[in-house]
Scaffold this active site. Structure first.
Site, PDB file in Angstrom:
ATOM      1  N   ASP A   1     -25.994  16.081  13.935  1.00 30.80           N
ATOM      2  CA  ASP A   1     -25.612  14.925  13.126  1.00 30.80           C
ATOM      3  C   ASP A   1     -25.161  13.816  14.079  1.00 30.80           C
ATOM      4  O   ASP A   1     -25.176  13.999  15.311  1.00 30.80           O
ATOM      5  CB  ASP A   1     -24.511  15.320  12.141  1.00 30.80           C
ATOM      6  CG  ASP A   1     -24.460  14.433  10.903  1.00 30.80           C
ATOM      7  OD1 ASP A   1     -25.168  13.392  10.867  1.00 30.80           O
ATOM      8  OD2 ASP A   1     -23.714  14.763   9.969  1.00 30.80           O
TER       9      ASP A   1
ATOM     10  N   HIS B   1     -29.234  13.671  10.758  1.00 29.43           N
ATOM     11  CA  HIS B   1     -28.482  12.488  10.334  1.00 29.43           C
ATOM     12  C   HIS B   1     -29.377  11.531   9.555  1.00 29.43           C
ATOM     13  O   HIS B   1     -30.493  11.227   9.985  1.00 29.43           O
ATOM     14  CB  HIS B   1     -27.901  11.754  11.539  1.00 29.43           C
ATOM     15  CG  HIS B   1     -27.248  10.458  11.180  1.00 29.43           C
ATOM     16  ND1 HIS B   1     -26.033  10.392  10.518  1.00 29.43           N
ATOM     17  CD2 HIS B   1     -27.637   9.170  11.365  1.00 29.43           C
ATOM     18  CE1 HIS B   1     -25.712   9.127  10.315  1.00 29.43           C
ATOM     19  NE2 HIS B   1     -26.666   8.365  10.818  1.00 29.43           N
TER      20      HIS B   1
ATOM     21  N   GLU C   1     -22.258  11.285  13.245  1.00 35.13           N
ATOM     22  CA  GLU C   1     -20.888  10.763  13.127  1.00 35.13           C
ATOM     23  C   GLU C   1     -19.915  11.441  14.088  1.00 35.13           C
ATOM     24  O   GLU C   1     -18.923  10.834  14.502  1.00 35.13           O
ATOM     25  CB  GLU C   1     -20.388  10.910  11.687  1.00 35.13           C
ATOM     26  CG  GLU C   1     -21.027   9.951  10.699  1.00 35.13           C
ATOM     27  CD  GLU C   1     -22.313  10.477  10.096  1.00 35.13           C
ATOM     28  OE1 GLU C   1     -22.860   9.839   9.188  1.00 35.13           O
ATOM     29  OE2 GLU C   1     -22.787  11.559  10.549  1.00 35.13           O
TER      30      GLU C   1
ATOM     31  N   HIS D   1     -19.059  16.016  11.225  1.00 35.46           N
ATOM     32  CA  HIS D   1     -17.864  15.302  10.758  1.00 35.46           C
ATOM     33  C   HIS D   1     -17.205  16.088   9.639  1.00 35.46           C
ATOM     34  O   HIS D   1     -17.820  16.963   9.016  1.00 35.46           O
ATOM     35  CB  HIS D   1     -18.259  13.918  10.227  1.00 35.46           C
ATOM     36  CG  HIS D   1     -19.334  13.980   9.193  1.00 35.46           C
ATOM     37  ND1 HIS D   1     -19.085  14.249   7.866  1.00 35.46           N
ATOM     38  CD2 HIS D   1     -20.686  13.847   9.296  1.00 35.46           C
ATOM     39  CE1 HIS D   1     -20.213  14.275   7.193  1.00 35.46           C
ATOM     40  NE2 HIS D   1     -21.215  14.039   8.041  1.00 35.46           N
TER      41      HIS D   1
ATOM     42  N   GLU E   1     -20.173  19.171   4.586  1.00 36.62           N
ATOM     43  CA  GLU E   1     -21.418  19.566   5.246  1.00 36.62           C
ATOM     44  C   GLU E   1     -21.221  20.745   6.187  1.00 36.62           C
ATOM     45  O   GLU E   1     -22.114  21.589   6.333  1.00 36.62           O
ATOM     46  CB  GLU E   1     -21.998  18.360   5.985  1.00 36.62           C
ATOM     47  CG  GLU E   1     -22.484  17.270   5.036  1.00 36.62           C
ATOM     48  CD  GLU E   1     -22.764  15.956   5.734  1.00 36.62           C
ATOM     49  OE1 GLU E   1     -23.179  15.984   6.915  1.00 36.62           O
ATOM     50  OE2 GLU E   1     -22.557  14.895   5.109  1.00 36.62           O
TER      51      GLU E   1
ATOM     52  N   HIS F   1     -17.283  12.274   5.165  1.00 41.94           N
ATOM     53  CA  HIS F   1     -18.004  12.166   3.892  1.00 41.94           C
ATOM     54  C   HIS F   1     -18.717  13.494   3.662  1.00 41.94           C
ATOM     55  O   HIS F   1     -18.685  14.386   4.519  1.00 41.94           O
ATOM     56  CB  HIS F   1     -19.013  11.009   3.902  1.00 41.94           C
ATOM     57  CG  HIS F   1     -20.138  11.184   4.873  1.00 41.94           C
ATOM     58  ND1 HIS F   1     -20.018  10.890   6.215  1.00 41.94           N
ATOM     59  CD2 HIS F   1     -21.396  11.656   4.708  1.00 41.94           C
ATOM     60  CE1 HIS F   1     -21.159  11.164   6.827  1.00 41.94           C
ATOM     61  NE2 HIS F   1     -22.019  11.634   5.938  1.00 41.94           N
TER      62      HIS F   1
END
Length: 275
Positions: free
Chosen positions: A8, A61, A10, A105, A135, A117
């Protein structure tokens, strides 16, 4: 040995702001370089531990087209593009020996946590059997459903703590300390990549002592959505019902694989805007 690295953005070292993670943002191109460099450090660590490993790298991502293919370690195979089976875990199967989550994240609602998020801005919260999951948890449980352990996570301190709460024996690489949603104290990128390489090698060597996260079905899943029209769309899916309060939908899945696939669909429906 077959390894999947899901990357990902972030949680990549140095990244703190949406302008750095959005393809329309002014600093996105630099972030692609950073994301690819972090991935390469983890790939190198895997091969340090197991020189003959078969490594797949899932771009995980946004559009799943962020990693720079020409700069990725040529020993790995890249999984990119969407839609695809298993979303962020594209390339995962029951023959995989370990999953490594890179640049992840914390879940929506956690804080302080950088760019926290869950899937997208349409999903405010996801609860599986009453447990809030972002996630990190969802992907760890999907891997666990196939009997595969998540052995490593890199990201900020909140993301690392989130995995440790679910998989205590996993290795984590804390590349930044969150100060808020858009601020952190970060390691120098070269320091972060040295840490990632060491941590990846350690995680692969310790994989036999890390138990997959297993959630036994049937599973009651609740999702809080950001807008009423998202609820209207979600309830068009057979088995999805509206809960009292107007913004929550629920469904029962026979196992986590079914729950994961339906969550991917709800996340996609949440991106649709009324005509």
């Amino acid at each position: 040995m077959k390894i999947l690295i899901s990357v990902d953005m972030e949680g990549v070292s140095g990244i703190v702001h949406p302008s750095e993670t959005n393809p329309d943002g002014y600093d996105y191109q630099r972030s692609r370089q950073s994301m690819t460099a972090d991935a390469n450090s983890v790939i190198a660590g895997v091969f340090d531990a197991v020189p003959d490993a078969a490594v797949r790298v899932a771009d995980a991502h946004g559009p799943f087209r962020n990693l720079l293919p020409e700069q990725l370690d040529r020993r790995a195979r890249l999984v990119r593009g969407k839609p695809r089976p298993l979303g962020m875990l594209g390339g995962l199967d029951a023959d995989t020996d370990a999953v490594l989550l890179v640049g992840y994240h914390a879940r929506a609602g956690e804080g302080p946590a950088v760019l926290a998020h869950t899937m997208n801005d349409g999903l405010l919260d996801v609860r599986v059997a009453g447990r809030p999951m972002g996630e990190i948890g969802l992907n760890a449980a999907m891997a666990g459903h196939l009997g595969v352990p998540v052995v490593l996570l890199s990201g900020d301190d909140a993301a690392c703590a989130e995995l440790h709460a679910l998989v205590p024996a996993a290795v984590t690489a804390e590349v930044k300390q969150a100060l808020g949603q858009g601020a952190a104290v970060t390691l120098h990128p070269e320091e972060a990549r040295e840490l990632l390489r060491r941590s990846a090698a350690e995680a692969i060597r310790r994989r036999s002592g890390i138990t997959p996260l297993s959630l036994t079905g049937p599973l009651e899943v609740e999702v809080d959505l950001a807008a009423a029209f998202m609820v209207d769309l979600a309830t068009l899916v057979p088995g999805v019902t509206r809960r009292a309060g107007g913004r929550t939908v629920a469904f029962t899945a026979t196992d986590f694989g079914e729950a994961y696939r339906l969550l991917l669909l709800l996340a996609q429906l949440a991106t649709i805007r009324p005509a």
